[in-house]
Every structure is written in C-alpha cells, then in structure tokens.
Enzyme design. Sequence first.
Site, PDB file in Angstrom:
ATOM      1  N   THR A  47      42.835  -8.352  21.801  1.00 25.87           N
ATOM      2  CA  THR A  47      43.186  -7.599  20.611  1.00 25.87           C
ATOM      3  C   THR A  47      41.965  -7.510  19.709  1.00 25.87           C
ATOM      4  OG1 THR A  47      44.628  -7.457  18.659  1.00 25.87           O
ATOM      5  CG2 THR A  47      44.181  -9.659  19.508  1.00 25.87           C
ATOM      6  N   GLU A  48      41.759  -6.325  19.126  1.00 29.83           N
ATOM      7  CA  GLU A  48      40.481  -6.047  18.475  1.00 29.83           C
ATOM      8  C   GLU A  48      40.253  -6.831  17.192  1.00 29.83           C
ATOM      9  OE1 GLU A  48      41.753  -1.686  16.871  1.00 29.83           O
ATOM     10  OE2 GLU A  48      42.228  -2.408  18.864  1.00 29.83           O
TER      11      GLU A  48
END
Length: 211
Positions: A47-48
């Site tokens: 997840t960024e």
Amino acid sequence: MKRYTRDEMAARVARDIPEGSYVNLGIGLPTLVANHLPKDREIILHTENGLLGMGPAPKPGEEDPDLINAGKQPVTELPGASFFHHADSFAMMRGGHLDFCVLGAFQVSASGDLANWHTGAPDSIPAVGGAMDLAIGAKNVYVMMEHTTKSGESKIVPKCTYPLTGVGCVSRIFTDLAVIDVTPRGLLVVDVVEGLALEELQRLSGVPLLR
C-alpha cells in the site's frame, strides 16, 4: 440480468494473481481483493502509504487506527510485514517492483488507455493519488469496475473522453459482467457471467469484442 457481486468480482480478480506476486490494490472496489486471496498462495500486498505485507480487513472491533491503507480503511499486517516512508513506497511503484496493481476506473479504452482520476466535471474532486505511478510502474495493470454507468453507458469505450491516467497500460478488465483481455488484436473475452450471451455482452459494450 445476473451480474457478479462486488465480492464475486474481487474473488475473480484474486484467482488471477499468481503465487509470489507483489501487488498494490487501488482505492475503492479493488480493496476487496485482499479478502479473497487464496490462502495457499503467498501474495504480498503493498500500500502506497508505506506497508508491505498487508493482510485482509480486520474483524469488527479489532481495528488498529495506526494500520490503514491508502484509502484510510483499517487493514491488518501479516507476519514479516514491513513499514517504510511514503517516498520509499512510491519509489517501489515507479521503479517497476510491483508485479500487479488492481485499479478502479471511470473508463478503459479499446487500446488499454485508463481514465480513473477525474471525470472532468467542474464540481468533481480530482484524486490522482498514486494511480499514475501505478499505471505506468506496475508490470501488469488490472482494472476492476462495473461494466456500465448508472445510466447504462459502457465504461469500455473506443477512446477515453475523461482525462487520462495512463496510455496503453491496462492488461485485463474485470467487470460485473465479464473478464476481458486487452490484446494487440483487440478486446478478447475470457469469461462471461453465467447466463449472459456474448451477443448481449457485445450490445452492452462500447467496442467490438473478440472471443
């Protein structure tokens, strides 16, 4: 007409992610994929906002406010998970280190162009996030979306009319009616929801389909 539910769509996407893949799940519908990954496969979710080794959504009452995905939804961490700076996370995306990303979309063109960050409407809120980085940086881009708009217009179009996220980046489209590959020859139908004839799918689609 029968359509895949959102969870059925997510399960269908999860089925096509192979063992050992590093995967980013976009905001919205794609986040559901985390809950349907096969338990016999090691698939590492990224997840960024800085987590590698993300697990499925927590059970009600077991949420940790410090564990969220890019959409600010509560998530879990799997054994061996790692945390890192936002900039390092984007370096992973831009550096081609992700095998797959799963993104939502407003439109996908017949040639695999993606429009998913802005409808162009003056009152809409632009939301680029990491979509452009993922669309170009991931080795394979899967799109997960409803086949048509609420007014019945196809989201698969000859040419995107909304602002583009990426050009020629989409490899496979998962909708509530079908699974479609973007190929050099055109759009190839891989799967169709049970009971839907190819002729009816073609009628509901904005471009010619191959089978």
